[in-house]
Design an enzyme around this catalytic site. Sequence first.
Site, PDB file in Angstrom:
ATOM      1  N   ASP A  22      -2.819  -2.128   5.001  1.00 48.13           N
ATOM      2  CA  ASP A  22      -2.295  -3.699   4.852  1.00 48.13           C
ATOM      3  C   ASP A  22      -1.761  -4.565   4.175  1.00 48.13           C
ATOM      4  O   ASP A  22      -0.207  -3.932   3.852  1.00 48.13           O
ATOM      5  CB  ASP A  22      -4.109  -4.052   3.705  1.00 48.13           C
ATOM      6  N   ASP A 186      -6.459  -4.056  -0.095  1.00 48.43           N
ATOM      7  CA  ASP A 186      -7.150  -4.463  -1.054  1.00 48.43           C
ATOM      8  C   ASP A 186      -9.049  -5.257  -0.561  1.00 48.43           C
ATOM      9  O   ASP A 186      -9.150  -5.239  -1.385  1.00 48.43           O
ATOM     10  CB  ASP A 186      -6.426  -5.470  -2.018  1.00 48.43           C
TER      11      ASP A 186
END
Length: 224
Positions: A22, A186
């Site tokens: 990410d 996350d």
Amino acid sequence: SGNGCPFSLNKYWHMIKNILFDMGGVIFRQNSEEAFRRFREAGVNTDEYMGEYGQKGFFLDVETGKIDAGEFCRRMAEAAGRESVSWDEAQYCWLGFIRDVPLNRLHSLLKLKEEYHICLLSNTNPFIMAFTRSDKFSDEHKPISDYFDTLFCSYEMQAYKPEPDIFLKALAADGMKAEETIFVDDSLKNIKAAEALGIRGLHVAPDEDWMEKLMALLHICNGL
């Protein structure tokens, strides 16, 4: 959570070959409040369109490629009750999300890239990517593409995490197998979506330095 790999001496056991990352909160340190502040200052009611891990309305449309940057500027002007919003102003607002880009993380990516296929997999948009693809991205004056083998961006793929589609398209595009792949994010929701497809998830806290955790997981998976 799926941060472990079962031990196996079975010859069919798959080694990890690919790592997907990410971007916000993982590669760059994120400052959502600053982005919200900039959009509010421009006249947009951020509560209607923006979230910590995903967008809504025309903010989502630009990140899924349903509308382009020019159309986003038009919709932003409309939402703000203004005549127009320039590309530069829209970009300035979006770049509020980027607090900084820690060099040690970029160096970790380069180190990993020596042995693994390293990809970005991000819900993002043309405004943020125009910045990250420029030499302004890092203190070394290198674009983000220097640190990854492949960049998978939601607006270019017309797919959005946590939908399975974005993971499946990425795997297919680079000939990756789910069971040979780790995904670092996350957002727990995105990790669970990846794990449902057989990808190993590594959930990290926002802005956590993840290298140690990742090396530990690779050690377990690949017996390094």
